[in-house]
Write an enzyme that holds these catalytic residues in place. Structure first.
Site, PDB file in Angstrom:
ATOM      1  N   ASN A 199       0.739  -1.352   0.082  1.00 16.96           N
ATOM      2  CA  ASN A 199      -0.090  -0.005   0.006  1.00 16.96           C
ATOM      3  C   ASN A 199       0.799   1.203  -0.146  1.00 16.96           C
ATOM      4  O   ASN A 199       0.286   2.372  -0.289  1.00 16.96           O
ATOM      5  CB  ASN A 199      -0.984   0.023   1.145  1.00 16.96           C
TER       6      ASN A 199
ATOM      7  N   THR B 104      -6.648  11.556   4.220  1.00 15.22           N
ATOM      8  CA  THR B 104      -5.592  11.148   4.970  1.00 15.22           C
ATOM      9  C   THR B 104      -4.272  12.151   4.742  1.00 15.22           C
ATOM     10  O   THR B 104      -4.812  13.333   4.079  1.00 15.22           O
ATOM     11  CB  THR B 104      -4.921   9.939   4.126  1.00 15.22           C
TER      12      THR B 104
ATOM     13  N   TYR C  99       1.711   9.888 -11.596  1.00 18.04           N
ATOM     14  CA  TYR C  99       0.936   9.129 -10.446  1.00 18.04           C
ATOM     15  C   TYR C  99       0.198   8.110 -11.339  1.00 18.04           C
ATOM     16  O   TYR C  99       0.016   6.994 -10.952  1.00 18.04           O
ATOM     17  CB  TYR C  99       0.348  10.229  -9.637  1.00 18.04           C
TER      18      TYR C  99
ATOM     19  N   LYS D 220       0.094   3.992 -10.986  1.00 21.31           N
ATOM     20  CA  LYS D 220      -0.916   3.359 -10.388  1.00 21.31           C
ATOM     21  C   LYS D 220      -1.781   2.533 -11.305  1.00 21.31           C
ATOM     22  O   LYS D 220      -2.460   1.445 -11.081  1.00 21.31           O
ATOM     23  CB  LYS D 220      -1.783   4.498  -9.654  1.00 21.31           C
TER      24      LYS D 220
HETATM   25  N1  LIG Z   1      -5.800   9.401   0.219  1.00 18.41           N
HETATM   26  C1  LIG Z   1      -6.214   9.330  -1.119  1.00 18.41           C
HETATM   27  O1  LIG Z   1      -7.055  10.129  -1.363  1.00 18.41           O
HETATM   28  C2  LIG Z   1      -5.920   8.070  -1.862  1.00 18.41           C
HETATM   29  C3  LIG Z   1      -6.520   7.930  -3.185  1.00 18.41           C
HETATM   30  C4  LIG Z   1      -6.490   6.838  -3.867  1.00 18.41           C
HETATM   31  C5  LIG Z   1      -5.198   6.084  -3.652  1.00 18.41           C
HETATM   32  N2  LIG Z   1      -4.453   6.456  -2.322  1.00 18.41           N
HETATM   33  C6  LIG Z   1      -3.244   5.633  -2.351  1.00 18.41           C
HETATM   34  O2  LIG Z   1      -3.327   4.845  -1.000  1.00 18.41           O
HETATM   35  C7  LIG Z   1      -2.069   4.735  -0.366  1.00 18.41           C
HETATM   36  C8  LIG Z   1      -1.802   5.038   1.124  1.00 18.41           C
HETATM   37  O3  LIG Z   1      -1.828   6.363   1.162  1.00 18.41           O
HETATM   38  P1  LIG Z   1      -2.638   7.380   2.261  1.00 18.41           P
HETATM   39  O4  LIG Z   1      -3.728   8.029   1.564  1.00 18.41           O
HETATM   40  O5  LIG Z   1      -2.992   6.568   3.379  1.00 18.41           O
HETATM   41  O6  LIG Z   1      -1.435   8.496   2.536  1.00 18.41           O
HETATM   42  P2  LIG Z   1      -0.313   8.678   3.675  1.00 18.41           P
HETATM   43  O7  LIG Z   1      -0.980   8.715   5.104  1.00 18.41           O
HETATM   44  O8  LIG Z   1       0.695   9.645   3.145  1.00 18.41           O
HETATM   45  O9  LIG Z   1       0.351   7.104   3.512  1.00 18.41           O
HETATM   46  C9  LIG Z   1       1.445   6.726   2.647  1.00 18.41           C
HETATM   47  C10 LIG Z   1       2.352   5.753   3.145  1.00 18.41           C
HETATM   48  O10 LIG Z   1       3.130   5.306   2.444  1.00 18.41           O
HETATM   49  C11 LIG Z   1       4.580   5.163   2.884  1.00 18.41           C
HETATM   50  N3  LIG Z   1       5.496   5.461   2.097  1.00 18.41           N
HETATM   51  C12 LIG Z   1       5.825   6.441   1.006  1.00 18.41           C
HETATM   52  N4  LIG Z   1       6.841   6.275   0.356  1.00 18.41           N
HETATM   53  C13 LIG Z   1       7.422   5.147   1.060  1.00 18.41           C
HETATM   54  C14 LIG Z   1       8.797   4.704   0.765  1.00 18.41           C
HETATM   55  N5  LIG Z   1       9.576   5.237  -0.206  1.00 18.41           N
HETATM   56  N6  LIG Z   1       9.212   3.629   1.416  1.00 18.41           N
HETATM   57  C15 LIG Z   1       8.205   3.270   2.292  1.00 18.41           C
HETATM   58  N7  LIG Z   1       7.075   3.546   2.445  1.00 18.41           N
HETATM   59  C16 LIG Z   1       6.652   4.791   1.582  1.00 18.41           C
HETATM   60  C17 LIG Z   1       4.419   6.420   4.043  1.00 18.41           C
HETATM   61  O11 LIG Z   1       5.340   6.036   5.075  1.00 18.41           O
HETATM   62  P3  LIG Z   1       6.659   6.843   5.444  1.00 18.41           P
HETATM   63  O12 LIG Z   1       6.568   8.213   5.084  1.00 18.41           O
HETATM   64  O13 LIG Z   1       6.758   6.561   6.802  1.00 18.41           O
HETATM   65  O14 LIG Z   1       7.818   6.035   4.505  1.00 18.41           O
HETATM   66  C18 LIG Z   1       2.893   6.165   4.382  1.00 18.41           C
HETATM   67  O15 LIG Z   1       2.655   5.242   5.486  1.00 18.41           O
HETATM   68  C19 LIG Z   1      -1.072   5.271  -1.216  1.00 18.41           C
HETATM   69  O16 LIG Z   1      -0.647   4.147  -2.353  1.00 18.41           O
HETATM   70  C20 LIG Z   1      -1.815   6.204  -2.123  1.00 18.41           C
HETATM   71  O17 LIG Z   1      -1.453   6.415  -3.652  1.00 18.41           O
HETATM   72  C21 LIG Z   1      -4.742   7.414  -1.714  1.00 18.41           C
END
Ligand SMILES: NC(=O)c1ccc[n+]([C@@H]2O[C@H](COP(=O)([O-])OP(=O)(O)OC[C@H]3O[C@@H](n4cnc5c(N)ncnc54)[C@H](OP(=O)(O)O)[C@@H]3O)[C@@H](O)[C@H]2O)c1
Length: 254
Positions: free
Chosen positions: A90, A192, A157, A161
């Site tokens: 994720n 988030t 992005y 994705k």
């Molecule tokens: N929020 C939305 O609207 C939305 C919509 C569609 C899809 N998504 C997807 O949902 C997933 C989770 O995102 P979220 O919305 O929960 O945002 P978030 O709170 O910013 O979470 C992103 C997570 O990815 C980790 N991460 C990022 N780069 C990394 C790296 N190089 N190595 C290891 N860990 C990494 C971050 O941890 P660290 O910074 O501690 O490394 C964090 O735990 C993502 O794949 C995002 O693209 C989000």
């Protein structure tokens, strides 16, 4: 309750947002979880919370761009809990956005490295453990962006994705005969840190909210429950899907 009793799961991107909430839900449903991300302090506090609620969790901090990190996550699962049943790959980033003609090659490549290549590397090392286990379930976090909706300024992005959907299909076809299911969850806008960073004004939030048929953005819990379904035996005949959990964003034009 108890939908994941006896299961062992890796969850990446667990330091915040969707991954954090999903780790807590998996643990509450009986799974032993290995939680990953770069921010160690956040992972340690998550482990403490899960253990305080009677669950079992181990944190391993690292960067998903490193193949060694994926090997180490699987080794941690095997060392602590002797097997691997589930992986929620994720971790993700919005990456370098803006007009596509301004996006740097390095920024584009890094977005692919975190969102797409890392997911491949994760599965590459999770699948042997699942084959040894006789079954497995992998869930990737994709998005509607680049799949059902084109948004200006999101080339890296969207490309990374939507690539996950092809990866999901290929792995599902390749490992279905070995009882390993592979699915992608496609959230709408979810409240988030990532959402707040990108939608940092009331106008932007109103615009994105209105795109959804339900006229609201989603919560991390709503995605976690869908991931729980895909990961669990409730979805035993579900594989290769791009599973939209987007509040109707993809089907509405009002
Ligand atoms: N929020 C939305 O609207 C939305 C919509 C569609 C899809 N998504 C997807 O949902 C997933 C989770 O995102 P979220 O919305 O929960 O945002 P978030 O709170 O910013 O979470 C992103 C997570 O990815 C980790 N991460 C990022 N780069 C990394 C790296 N190089 N190595 C290891 N860990 C990494 C971050 O941890 P660290 O910074 O501690 O490394 C964090 O735990 C993502 O794949 C995002 O693209 C989000």
């Amino acid at each position: 309750m108890n939908r994941l009793t006896g299961k062992v799961a890796i969850i990446t991107g667990a330091s915040s947002g969707i991954g954090r909430v999903t780790a807590k839900l998996f643990a509450a449903e009986g799974a032993k979880v290995i939680v990953g991300a770069r921010r160690k302090a956040e992972l340690d506090s998550l482990v403490a919370e899960i253990e305080a609620e009677g669950g079992k969790a181990v944190a391993l901090a690292g960067d998903v761009r490193s193949e060694d990190y994926h090997k180490a996550l699987v080794a941690t699962a095997l060392e602590h809990f002797q097997k691997l049943d589930i992986a929620f790959n994720n971790a993700g980033t919005l990456g370098e956005g803006g007009p596509s003609t301004d996006v740097s090659e390095a920024g584009f490549a890094d977005t692919l490295a975190i969102n797409l290549t890392a997911s491949f590397l994760a599965a590459k090392h999770q699948i042997p453990a699942m084959l040894a286990n006789g079954a497995g379930s992998i869930v990737f976090t994709s998005t509607f962006v680049g799949y059902t909706v084109g948004f200006p300024g999101t080339a890296a992005y969207a490309a990374s994705k939507s690539g996950l959907i092809g990866l999901t299909q290929a792995l599902a076809a390749e490992y279905g005969p070995h009882n390993i299911r592979v699915n992608a969850v496609l959230p709408g806008a979810i409240e988030t840190d990532m959402y707040r960073e990108h939608n940092d004004t009331a106008d932007k939030q109103a615009f994105i909210t209105a795109l959804h048929a339900l006229k609201r953005v989603g919560t991390p819990e709503e995605i976690a429950r869908s991931v729980l379904y895909l990961a669990s035996d409730d979805a035993s005949f579900v594989t290769g899907t791009a599973s939209l959990v987007d509040g109707g964003l993809s089907i509405t034009r009002t």
